[in-house]
Design an enzyme around this catalytic site. Sequence first.
Site, PDB file in Angstrom:
ATOM      1  CG  ASP A   1      -6.085   4.261   2.541  1.00  0.00           C
ATOM      2  OD1 ASP A   1      -5.516   4.899   1.634  1.00  0.00           O
ATOM      3  OD2 ASP A   1      -6.440   3.069   2.425  1.00  0.00           O
ATOM      4  CG  HIS A  31      -4.098   6.404  -1.549  1.00  0.00           C
ATOM      5  ND1 HIS A  31      -3.622   5.234  -0.996  1.00  0.00           N
ATOM      6  CD2 HIS A  31      -3.088   6.879  -2.353  1.00  0.00           C
ATOM      7  CE1 HIS A  31      -2.396   4.994  -1.444  1.00  0.00           C
ATOM      8  NE2 HIS A  31      -2.039   5.988  -2.263  1.00  0.00           N
ATOM      9  CG  HIS A  49     -10.213   6.151   2.088  1.00  0.00           C
ATOM     10  ND1 HIS A  49     -11.045   5.291   1.397  1.00  0.00           N
ATOM     11  CD2 HIS A  49      -8.960   5.941   1.554  1.00  0.00           C
ATOM     12  CE1 HIS A  49     -10.359   4.590   0.508  1.00  0.00           C
ATOM     13  NE2 HIS A  49      -9.081   4.972   0.575  1.00  0.00           N
ATOM     14  CG  HIS A  65      -1.868   1.141   1.276  1.00  0.00           C
ATOM     15  ND1 HIS A  65      -1.967   1.975   2.365  1.00  0.00           N
ATOM     16  CD2 HIS A  65      -2.770   1.588   0.358  1.00  0.00           C
ATOM     17  CE1 HIS A  65      -2.895   2.886   2.126  1.00  0.00           C
ATOM     18  NE2 HIS A  65      -3.400   2.666   0.924  1.00  0.00           N
TER      19      HIS A  65
END
Length: 209
Positions: free
Chosen positions: A107, A184, A182, A103
Amino acid sequence: MSAALAAGAVLAGGSWTAVTPAAATASAQTVDGAARQGPAQVGPSVLAVSRDVGTAALAQLSKGTRLASERAARAAEARRPLTVSPTTGTITSGFGARWGTNHDGVDIANSIGTPVLAVTDGVVLQSGPASGFGLWVRVRQDDGTIGIYGHINESFVAAGQEVSAGQEIATVGNRGVSTGPHLHYGVQTTSGAALDPLPWLGDRGVSIS
């Protein structure tokens, strides 16, 4: 003496001098005109000087106002933060391994429509649809890195546009592959290598809250 008066004479230097009716009338008009004249009239040269003085005063006032405005702008620029948090909310996923992959960002969960801010001064590279993110904005940041703002609901900027730190460029969304509203936020080097945004922001004195 009565004859002299009758003839319209005046006594001057011990002798009577004849005064014609026209001269007497002109003299009376001169005296009367002087009495009626009152304060001295302002001539063209005085008016011209007054206009010049007024124009100079207005120019000086305009210059003073401009300089004061420039000083205020410089002071505001000096107080403006160099780096800000991309948005507010709760961190739900950090940088690193996740679900069998990496990732490449952080987030930050919040409600749809929450302002998303430019982290630094920069130039927008992309603004629009993006695979996985649904909709994103990419900004070349002040140090040359690229800031990635993904899953946004709407964008307020366009490619090529200059942005300032703290400027609202988008809003939090739930587009693309997302498990809830959310933002990112990711940071990439110019070569495309992903950086952990949290220590990168921390080095600049910024924490996400």
